[in-house]
Scaffold this motif. Structure first.
Motif, PDB file in Angstrom:
ATOM      1  N   SER A  42      47.227  -9.323 -24.152  1.00  7.84           N
ATOM      2  CA  SER A  42      48.239 -10.374 -24.016  1.00  7.84           C
ATOM      3  C   SER A  42      49.014 -10.241 -22.718  1.00  7.84           C
ATOM      4  CB  SER A  42      49.223 -10.312 -25.193  1.00  7.84           C
ATOM      5  OG  SER A  42      48.561 -10.570 -26.399  1.00  7.84           O
ATOM      6  N   THR A  45      46.873 -11.246 -19.906  1.00  6.82           N
ATOM      7  CA  THR A  45      46.700 -12.697 -19.883  1.00  6.82           C
ATOM      8  C   THR A  45      47.917 -13.375 -19.276  1.00  6.82           C
ATOM      9  OG1 THR A  45      45.366 -12.541 -21.887  1.00  6.82           O
ATOM     10  CG2 THR A  45      46.192 -14.727 -21.283  1.00  6.82           C
ATOM     11  N   TYR A  46      49.076 -12.959 -19.719  1.00  5.81           N
ATOM     12  CA  TYR A  46      50.302 -13.535 -19.155  1.00  5.81           C
ATOM     13  C   TYR A  46      50.383 -13.284 -17.650  1.00  5.81           C
ATOM     14  CZ  TYR A  46      52.465 -14.780 -23.598  1.00  5.81           C
ATOM     15  OH  TYR A  46      52.753 -15.353 -24.792  1.00  5.81           O
ATOM     16  N   GLY A  49      48.061 -15.511 -15.896  1.00  8.63           N
ATOM     17  CA  GLY A  49      48.583 -16.868 -15.876  1.00  8.63           C
ATOM     18  C   GLY A  49      49.670 -17.047 -14.836  1.00  8.63           C
ATOM     19  N   VAL A  50      50.560 -16.079 -14.761  1.00  7.94           N
ATOM     20  CA  VAL A  50      51.626 -16.146 -13.755  1.00  7.94           C
ATOM     21  C   VAL A  50      51.027 -16.085 -12.354  1.00  7.94           C
ATOM     22  CG1 VAL A  50      53.606 -14.918 -12.818  1.00  7.94           C
ATOM     23  CG2 VAL A  50      53.407 -15.244 -15.279  1.00  7.94           C
ATOM     24  N   ILE A  52      48.093 -17.071 -11.476  1.00  2.44           N
ATOM     25  CA  ILE A  52      47.443 -18.359 -11.202  1.00  2.44           C
ATOM     26  C   ILE A  52      48.471 -19.389 -10.775  1.00  2.44           C
ATOM     27  CG2 ILE A  52      46.272 -20.318 -12.309  1.00  2.44           C
ATOM     28  CD1 ILE A  52      44.761 -18.198 -13.973  1.00  2.44           C
ATOM     29  N   GLN A  53      49.599 -19.418 -11.477  1.00  4.65           N
ATOM     30  CA  GLN A  53      50.647 -20.374 -11.102  1.00  4.65           C
ATOM     31  C   GLN A  53      51.145 -20.099  -9.686  1.00  4.65           C
ATOM     32  OE1 GLN A  53      53.407 -19.842 -14.377  1.00  4.65           O
ATOM     33  NE2 GLN A  53      52.657 -21.672 -15.403  1.00  4.65           N
ATOM     34  N   GLU A  56      48.528 -21.275  -7.276  1.00  5.02           N
ATOM     35  CA  GLU A  56      48.545 -22.742  -7.155  1.00  5.02           C
ATOM     36  C   GLU A  56      49.643 -23.189  -6.211  1.00  5.02           C
ATOM     37  OE1 GLU A  56      47.651 -24.083 -11.647  1.00  5.02           O
ATOM     38  OE2 GLU A  56      48.062 -25.693 -10.233  1.00  5.02           O
ATOM     39  N   ASN A  61      51.212 -25.057  -0.772  1.00  2.00           N
ATOM     40  CA  ASN A  61      51.939 -24.803   0.484  1.00  2.00           C
ATOM     41  C   ASN A  61      50.974 -24.667   1.654  1.00  2.00           C
ATOM     42  OD1 ASN A  61      54.445 -24.893  -0.732  1.00  2.00           O
ATOM     43  ND2 ASN A  61      54.493 -22.692  -1.133  1.00  2.00           N
ATOM     44  N   ARG A  64      49.717 -28.009   2.764  1.00  2.00           N
ATOM     45  CA  ARG A  64      50.748 -28.707   3.550  1.00  2.00           C
ATOM     46  C   ARG A  64      50.817 -28.130   4.952  1.00  2.00           C
ATOM     47  NH1 ARG A  64      55.128 -28.610  -1.067  1.00  2.00           N
ATOM     48  NH2 ARG A  64      54.323 -30.310  -2.338  1.00  2.00           N
ATOM     49  N   SER A 125      37.938 -30.302 -12.745  1.00  2.00           N
ATOM     50  CA  SER A 125      38.826 -29.204 -13.125  1.00  2.00           C
ATOM     51  C   SER A 125      38.010 -27.922 -13.185  1.00  2.00           C
ATOM     52  CB  SER A 125      39.458 -29.470 -14.491  1.00  2.00           C
ATOM     53  OG  SER A 125      38.471 -29.471 -15.482  1.00  2.00           O
ATOM     54  N   VAL A 126      38.696 -26.841 -13.019  1.00  2.00           N
ATOM     55  CA  VAL A 126      38.041 -25.544 -13.098  1.00  2.00           C
ATOM     56  C   VAL A 126      38.472 -24.895 -14.394  1.00  2.00           C
ATOM     57  CG1 VAL A 126      37.862 -23.279 -12.063  1.00  2.00           C
ATOM     58  CG2 VAL A 126      37.982 -25.292 -10.608  1.00  2.00           C
ATOM     59  N   THR A 127      37.521 -24.583 -15.253  1.00  2.00           N
ATOM     60  CA  THR A 127      37.858 -23.932 -16.511  1.00  2.00           C
ATOM     61  C   THR A 127      37.998 -22.446 -16.270  1.00  2.00           C
ATOM     62  OG1 THR A 127      36.616 -25.601 -17.704  1.00  2.00           O
ATOM     63  CG2 THR A 127      37.144 -23.595 -18.890  1.00  2.00           C
ATOM     64  N   LEU A 128      39.180 -21.929 -16.644  1.00  2.00           N
ATOM     65  CA  LEU A 128      39.460 -20.535 -16.340  1.00  2.00           C
ATOM     66  C   LEU A 128      38.982 -19.601 -17.444  1.00  2.00           C
ATOM     67  CD1 LEU A 128      43.053 -20.988 -14.985  1.00  2.00           C
ATOM     68  CD2 LEU A 128      41.004 -20.612 -13.650  1.00  2.00           C
ATOM     69  N   ILE A 129      38.992 -20.074 -18.680  1.00  2.00           N
ATOM     70  CA  ILE A 129      38.689 -19.188 -19.801  1.00  2.00           C
ATOM     71  C   ILE A 129      37.225 -19.351 -20.152  1.00  2.00           C
ATOM     72  CG2 ILE A 129      39.195 -18.662 -22.200  1.00  2.00           C
ATOM     73  CD1 ILE A 129      41.996 -19.630 -21.757  1.00  2.00           C
TER      74      ILE A 129
ATOM     75  N   PRO B 203      52.407 -19.012 -19.657  1.00  2.00           N
ATOM     76  CA  PRO B 203      51.344 -18.774 -18.666  1.00  2.00           C
ATOM     77  C   PRO B 203      50.001 -18.433 -19.296  1.00  2.00           C
ATOM     78  CG  PRO B 203      53.333 -17.558 -18.085  1.00  2.00           C
ATOM     79  CD  PRO B 203      53.538 -18.092 -19.461  1.00  2.00           C
ATOM     80  N   SER B 207      44.483 -23.136 -19.068  1.00  2.00           N
ATOM     81  CA  SER B 207      43.038 -23.140 -19.304  1.00  2.00           C
ATOM     82  C   SER B 207      42.286 -23.895 -18.225  1.00  2.00           C
ATOM     83  CB  SER B 207      42.734 -23.770 -20.663  1.00  2.00           C
ATOM     84  OG  SER B 207      43.232 -25.088 -20.686  1.00  2.00           O
ATOM     85  N   ILE B 209      42.631 -25.748 -14.078  1.00  3.91           N
ATOM     86  CA  ILE B 209      43.383 -26.101 -12.874  1.00  3.91           C
ATOM     87  C   ILE B 209      42.885 -27.477 -12.447  1.00  3.91           C
ATOM     88  CG2 ILE B 209      43.861 -25.553 -10.475  1.00  3.91           C
ATOM     89  CD1 ILE B 209      43.297 -22.672 -11.078  1.00  3.91           C
TER      90      ILE B 209
END
Lengths: 157, 580
Positions: A42, A45-46, A49-50, A52-53, A56, A61, A64, A125-129, B203, B207, B209
């Motif tokens: 877990s 995973t978190y 995820g962070v 990935i954010q 992104e 940026n 741009r 889209s790109v599936t991450l899982i 987060p 699943s 992007i």
């Protein structure tokens, strides 16, 4: 006689106590192992995820920044700027076509413009899982079985 | 006893460890419960607007990074510090910034205040260095001050080809849109597709992007160097002749590609907001496509084309010019009110005789055939050039309420009919292109996601035969040479026609106010360009032969160099060499 046989097979109390303790300990350890494993997954995973954010945001940026650098390059290479630089370098405009010398160069195609092609994003889209993380055991077995049965066709192709 | 204590100690330690794990899992679960009410937030993402290039890859329109600066009111700790630093860097009034930063937070009406917008990155760099100083000193004076970047439409060439490009109203960040020109005509390609991206608050729930492809890039047929040259010559000509405005269009007659389309005055699309008056007062953005006017004598080219192609006249058909031609008891005169005597069709064009052309249209071609040809040339119809804002005026024809035979007489020399420059040059390009009229266009290619889609030339119509086109080209080349016109270019054989059209003022033609024009193409044996020039209300001289013809010569002298077209004799030598 029966009493004697029974007595001959009885364990010592401390052994019984130890055995019970070990079984309980085993269950507890298994439970803790699963809990630790779950917590580990877990948290990773978190963290992913962070990350990935964050990536992104960094990607946005960067895009741009790329656009801005293109703009800066266009400003530097604009018609007015190029004229100014030509004047500073001492170039003069050709006023009389008679000054020009024309040569035929076989295979010369002239100035070939270079255009930037946007990066292909054909997948919407790109599936991450991966499916392995979301499939049930039955689905996994079914897929593997079907995949195995189809394998000879793929080989023949 | 010892082992009893040992076992219990181990049990206690494991139990404590297990309780810690359970506690952590409960905390995670609690976090999940907090976000379970609104587990996602949606963000509308507008893709980067496509870039516009000229035919040689020079960027004419793109995007640059700018910043928005604002304050989160519920985070502001020290509004005075914010006001001090922001007013210093961004050249704003201290008291104005302080008033905004010191506003009370209100959940419903005042949460985030924009201090400044469209900020250049260099100023943000200064702000970031100051923020770092505050941070190093553990000073929270700038808490609540936020800035974030976004893309703003930019035009690095400024005024160049602004009439062709149009503009994007980037200052309206909510409802900004494309206006005029290529920006409006191809807005759907340039803008791409906006996407609503769903961001999970948890987060671990990510699943997918979503990729948001940028808008398509466009490559125009416009040549930046030819456009710059044309605009420079046009601006000088308008100034030297004391004219109201000017328009020059240069096209490749074989393909319909517009190489240059210059108008003056025009705006800088980076500062479009400063030119609202100019656009609204003149009701025009690109005169080449949105301003119909009476073209005058350049229209005689079409009249003669119709006459030759219909077999109504031959190049050596004789006409005796008496200086006046009467239709419906109305007299038509020549430009000089003179009588020119015996003429043939070439000299009628050479001397631009209204009387001769009116006679041809009325008595030789006839109204029905004449207007069929005009329709075939696209007069009264859109050219369908891919620029927003094309305007036309219908051509009055037999059967229309206010049409008379006098209308035919007037139309024959370009009065009583209104066309835009793009209509005229497209129609006359048929004469330069073996009778084939091509659809004018400014888009050369579309580039998007690994694909380059080229725009291929399309034939709009074939109003005349190749033979007629060749004959008329020869007549117009001869007429220029015989006239020793100042439109001639050393080393290159060109064909062309001048035009001088009177302008209607208060319902009457005013012979002191004219539209001076010239249309020409070359090289005659293999036309690579056609040029149309319109100078509106020159004060130096009313005549197209005096005002517009020398502009054509200036343009072509530079054009042949930029297009790498050798003089005729050298070109023919080179052709002979390569043929052998």
């Amino acid at each position: 006689m029966q009493k004697n046989i029974k007595q001959a097979f009885e364990q010592a109390p401390w052994r019984i106590q130890l055995r019970s303790f070990v079984w309980i300990l085993l269950v507890v350890v298994c439970f803790f192992a699963v809990a630790i494993f779950n917590l580990n997954i877990s948290s990773r995973t978190y963290a992913a995820g962070v990350a990935i954010q964050d990536l992104e945001t960094e990607k946005t940026n960067t895009m741009r920044q790329i656009a801005d650098l293109r703009h800066q390059l266009a400003m530097i290479k604009s018609s007015a700027e190029m004229e100014k630089r030509l004047d500073e370098l001492g170039y003069e405009r050709i006023s009389d076509p008679e000054e020009l010398v024309y040569l035929v160069i076989p295979g010369y195609l002239g100035e070939q413009p270079v255009y930037e092609i946007p990066v292909s994003q054909k997948d919407d889209s790109v599936t991450l899982i991966k499916p392995a993380y979301t499939q049930s055991l039955w689905e996994l077995i079914t897929q593997q079985t079907l995949g195995f049965s189809k394998a000879p066709e793929r080989i023949l192709r | 006893m010892k082992s009893f204590i040992r076992f219990n100690l181990v049990g206690i330690i494991f139990t404590l460890f297990g309780l810690l794990i359970v506690f952590q899992m409960l905390r995670i679960q609690e976090f999940g419960d907090e976000i379970s009410i609104d587990p996602y937030w949606e963000e509308p993402v507008t893709p980067e607007r496509g870039i516009i290039y000229d035919r040689n890859g020079h960027q004419l329109a793109g995007n640059k990074k700018v910043y928005e600066l604002g304050v989160e009111l519920n985070q502001v700790v020290d509004p005075e510090s914010i006001a001090l630093e922001v007013s210093h860097i961004f050249d704003m009034e201290y008291k104005d910034v302080l008033a905004l930063a010191d506003m009370n937070f209100d959940e419903n009406s005042a949460r985030y205040i924009v201090l400044d917008d469209f900020i250049e990155p260099s100023k943000i760099t200064q702000l970031e260095s100051i923020e770092k100083q505050y941070s190093d000193e553990d000073n929270n004076g700038l808490y609540g001050l936020h800035w974030f970047s976004y893309l703003q439409r930019s035009y690095p060439e400024k005024f160049l080809a602004a009439n062709v490009l149009g503009f994007y109203s980037f200052m309206d960040r909510i409802e900004g849109g494309a206006h005029f020109g290529v920006e409006e005509a191809y807005d759907n390609l340039l803008s791409g597709n906006s996407v609503t991206v769903v961001h999970p608050l948890d987060p671990s729930q990510i699943s997918e992007i979503a990729n948001v492809p940028p808008g398509a890039n466009l490559v125009l047929t416009i040549d930046r160097e030819i456009q710059a040259m044309t605009e420079e010559i046009l601006e000088k000509a308008v100034e030297d002749n004391g004219a109201l405005s000017g328009t020059i269009v240069i096209m490749d007659p074989e393909t319909g590609e517009v190489l240059s389309m210059a108008v003056t005055p025009r705006i800088d699309p980076n500062e479009y907001n400063k030119y609202a008056d100019l656009i609204l007062n003149y009701n025009t953005y690109n005169r080449a496509v949105d301003t119909p006017y009476e073209p005058g004598s350049v229209f005689k080219v079409l009249t003669m084309a119709a006459a030759l192609d219909s077999g109504s006249v031959e190049p050596d058909t004789e006409f005796i010019d008496t200086g006046v031609y009467t239709i419906d008891r109305q007299n038509i005169y020549n430009w000089d009110r003179g009588a020119w005597g015996v003429q043939d069709m070439t000299t009628c064009l050479q001397h631009s005789l209204n009387v001769c052309l009116a006679w041809i249209a009325v008595e030789k071609v006839g109204p029905s055939t004449y207007y069929d040809y005009m329709s075939a040339f696209g007069i009264g119809h859109r050219t369908n050039i891919d620029l927003a804002g094309e305007k036309i005026l219908p051509l009055r024809e037999p059967g229309d309420e206010d049409w008379t035979m006098l209308s035919l007489g007037n139309n024959s020399f370009g009065q009583g009919v209104a066309t835009t420059p793009i209509q005229i040059i497209t129609a006359i390009s048929a004469i330069a292109n073996e009778g084939k009229m091509m659809v004018p266009h400014v888009l050369k290619s579309v580039i998007s996601e690994d694909n380059i889609i080229n725009v291929y030339p399309r034939v709009s119509g074939t109003p005349i035969s190749a033979e007629t086109a060749e004959t008329l080209t020869e007549m117009l080349a001869n007429s220029l040479e015989q006239e020793a016109s100042i439109a001639l270019v050393d080393g290159y054989r060109v064909a062309g026609k001048t035009g001088t059209a009177e302008i209607i003022i208060n319902g009457k033609y005013d012979d002191t106010l004219t539209n001076a024009s010239f249309v020409g193409w070359g090289p005659v044996d293999d036309p690579k360009f056609i040029v149309y020039i319109w100078i509106e209300q020159p004060s130096s001289s009313p005549w197209g032969s005096v005002v517009a013809a020398p502009i054509f010569s200036d343009i072509v002298e530079n054009l042949v160099i930029l297009m790498e077209i050798p003089p005729d004799d050298i070109r023919q030598q080179l052709y002979a060499q390569t043929s052998n």
